[in-house]
Structures are given as structure tokens and as C-alpha cells.
Design an enzyme around this catalytic site. Sequence first.
Site, PDB file in Angstrom:
ATOM      1  N   ASP A 295     -13.839  -7.227  -9.695  1.00  0.00           N
ATOM      2  CA  ASP A 295     -14.028  -8.071  -8.515  1.00  0.00           C
ATOM      3  C   ASP A 295     -15.326  -8.835  -8.723  1.00  0.00           C
ATOM      4  OD1 ASP A 295     -14.867  -9.071  -5.987  1.00  0.00           O
ATOM      5  OD2 ASP A 295     -13.732  -7.539  -4.932  1.00  0.00           O
TER       6      ASP A 295
ATOM      7  N   ASP B 223      -0.337   0.225  -4.460  1.00  0.00           N
ATOM      8  CA  ASP B 223      -1.787   0.449  -4.457  1.00  0.00           C
ATOM      9  C   ASP B 223      -2.111   1.655  -3.580  1.00  0.00           C
ATOM     10  OD1 ASP B 223      -4.538   0.330  -4.346  1.00  0.00           O
ATOM     11  OD2 ASP B 223      -4.646  -1.707  -3.565  1.00  0.00           O
TER      12      ASP B 223
ATOM     13  N   GLU C 290      -1.883   1.130  -8.644  1.00  0.00           N
ATOM     14  CA  GLU C 290      -3.294   0.737  -8.570  1.00  0.00           C
ATOM     15  C   GLU C 290      -4.149   1.832  -7.946  1.00  0.00           C
ATOM     16  OE1 GLU C 290      -5.851  -2.899  -6.533  1.00  0.00           O
ATOM     17  OE2 GLU C 290      -3.815  -3.244  -7.248  1.00  0.00           O
TER      18      GLU C 290
ATOM     19  N   HIS D 153      -9.515  -8.454  -8.203  1.00  0.00           N
ATOM     20  CA  HIS D 153      -9.525  -7.979  -6.819  1.00  0.00           C
ATOM     21  C   HIS D 153     -10.389  -8.922  -5.996  1.00  0.00           C
ATOM     22  CE1 HIS D 153     -11.374  -5.632  -3.462  1.00  0.00           C
ATOM     23  NE2 HIS D 153     -10.120  -5.256  -3.302  1.00  0.00           N
TER      24      HIS D 153
ATOM     25  N   GLU E 262     -11.689  -2.211  -9.122  1.00  0.00           N
ATOM     26  CA  GLU E 262     -12.309  -2.924  -8.002  1.00  0.00           C
ATOM     27  C   GLU E 262     -13.522  -2.185  -7.457  1.00  0.00           C
ATOM     28  OE1 GLU E 262     -10.165  -2.124  -3.880  1.00  0.00           O
ATOM     29  OE2 GLU E 262      -8.679  -2.522  -5.435  1.00  0.00           O
TER      30      GLU E 262
ATOM     31  N   LYS F 116       0.825  -1.194   0.000  1.00  0.00           N
ATOM     32  CA  LYS F 116       0.000   0.000   0.000  1.00  0.00           C
ATOM     33  C   LYS F 116       0.871   1.259   0.000  1.00  0.00           C
ATOM     34  CE  LYS F 116      -4.022  -2.080   0.319  1.00  0.00           C
ATOM     35  NZ  LYS F 116      -4.947  -2.099  -0.824  1.00  0.00           N
TER      36      LYS F 116
END
Length: 362
Positions: free
Chosen positions: A272, A197, A223, A299, A249, A168
Site C-alpha cells: 500500500d 479476503d 488474502e 491495497h 497491506e 470479505k
Amino acid sequence: MPHIVSLESGYYRVPLEAELSDSTHGQMLEFELNTLRVRDADGAEGVGYTFTVGRNGAAIEALLARDFPDLALHEDADRIEHLWQKLWWGLHYGGRGGPTVLALSAFDMALWDLKAKRAKLPLWKLLGGHDPRVPCYAGGIDLDFPLDKLLRQTDDNLGKGFRAIKMKVGRARLAEDVARVKAMREHLGEGFPLMVDANMKWSADEAIRAARAFAPYQPVWLEEPVIPDDVAGHARVVREGGLPVAAGENLRTLWEFKHLIATGGVTYPEPDVTNCGGVTAFIKIAHLAEAFNLPVTSHGAHDVTVQLLAAVPNRSYLEAHGFGLDRYIAEPLKIEEGYALAPDRPGHGIEFDWPGLDAIRA
């Protein structure tokens, strides 16, 4: 015809094994799980599920328990496209997204599980049967981890067979993010697949600055750099940031993916299956991406999604998500030297521990 005779929903609060965090949702201690068991007149059962980060699960449960039986009972379970359209339009006025499409995703997943079981095929073969070995990365939810804990988590994932890692970003200061990405690159070594991300943290200008700062460390992708609604911003980040972009996602329909892809706002479309409309929509999105010569990633819900990516030729990486259900399913996802293995069991292959889930029923 295998008519639907019952729908049985379940709503659970699943505690996480460790406190997780990202730039948008903050600290997370649990997630919500909604399940649906669809049975036909022959006694066969298909199972679907969806999840949230801690809110709206009760709304999904209300839809599955009250509205879906009214629309789906006594219908032919094999007419999945017909049922998808019937539910979509039957709930359209208050739907088109949110809890409604998450509930529809669980229902659609259950129908495909049922169909594959009746055909005595694993879902990945029923849907096309491309390759059961799918490249897989470990998706850390670790924004607030101290650096030493982040690296220990990474080593633990390497020990489990992962050969790609996502971390992250989106801290208060970009310099902190850059230092952590630099440390991760040095820890993993040159050329090791590393994704970053941001969980929708930035404006387009901020995302472009971040992408350019991360570029020397060669992430596979950046992301969700901006909010999903900022399609023009996504396109700017792709054009000006210098990094591939993964996103999707938080998109809820095939048509949202069409808009983002057609405007050049994404490099790795990322549906997702639990919130894009289910298996039916996921496969359409994958084929749409293929038509634009784009690789599709994923995702969440890795135990089901491995089946979907194994079915299509343009699959890239499967995300092994931090909200895993290993404690509550009979045979969790198997990782072997960087690849997730789609099982050969009929259906999507997930068998829930229903008594175990009953202990955490919401």
C-alpha cells in the site's frame, strides 16, 4: 535546485457513504485522511496523502506538522532517495513503522508528484511507463452484508465496468463463509475473477482449512489469511492450503516484504503506497517481486496506485478500495471493461477539493 520552502499538512475525518465491515476492524463509519502539500522555491507543489481506519491520524498530523519540516525544509526536492533516507533515519528511533512510516509515505508521494509535474510527465511514465491499462477489481468491505445486499453491491460494481470482484470472509463459522463464496461464484459464473479476503482473521491451521474449503470455487487468491507477523504461517498456508495468497497491506518496509517473499509466504505481494514508505518503497517492492517472478497487486489509494502498477511489467490487479475519495478529487479513477486507466496528467493526477475537505477537518 528546487529547494523545499514549505510543508502544509491537513487532517480530516471522511464519512463513508455506507457502513462497512471486515473480520478485524469491525464496523466502520469513517476513515481518517492526512494530506501533505510540499512546495518548492519555484512555486510548484506536490501533494501526498495517507489514511487510517479511524485511529492514529492525530499522531501522523503531529509528525507532518512538527518533525518533517525540521528535517526537510531547504532540501533539494529532486533528491528523493536522499530525503527518504534522511527522514527514515532521522525518525528511526521512534519509527520503523506505525504513524511514522505512514507520514513518510505521504511525504514521499508528494515529492514524486512534484518531480513528475516539473518533468511534465504522468507519474507512470516517469517511473518506467509499462502500460496505462491496469486490470482492476472492486474491493468490497462487506463481511456483515446480508447475501442479497452483497450480490446487489456486486451487480452495481459490474455496472461500473469492473470485471473482477473481491469479497470479505472471516465470519464466526466457516460454513457461513463457504456458503457466501459459493453463492458469489454461482452469481458471477465460472471463470469470473473472484478474490476472498480474511483480514488476518485466522491461525495457520484455520486458514488452511478455509483455503481447502474455498478451493472448489476457484478464487484468484485468499488474502491476508493470518496476521502479518506470522511469516511461517503464511508459508504453510501457501504450501498446504491449495490457493494463491495475497498479503502485504499491513507490512511497513521493503525488508518485511523481502522476508515474506523469500520464505515463500506470499503469491501476490500487496503493498500500500500510503503505508509501505511511499512511491520509493512501493516501486522497490514491485521490482523485488519481479526478481522472484511474482505478480504485484495493491491495497488502497487506487487513484495514485494505478500510476505505480502502470509503471511495472509484473503488475496484476489494482484494488479499487472501499475508502474512495471520489467526492473530494476532481477526476476519480476511470474504469473501462475491467481496466483502470492511468491518466496522462502531469504528476499523480490527483487534485483535491481543498474547500470541501476543510468542511471535514478533524
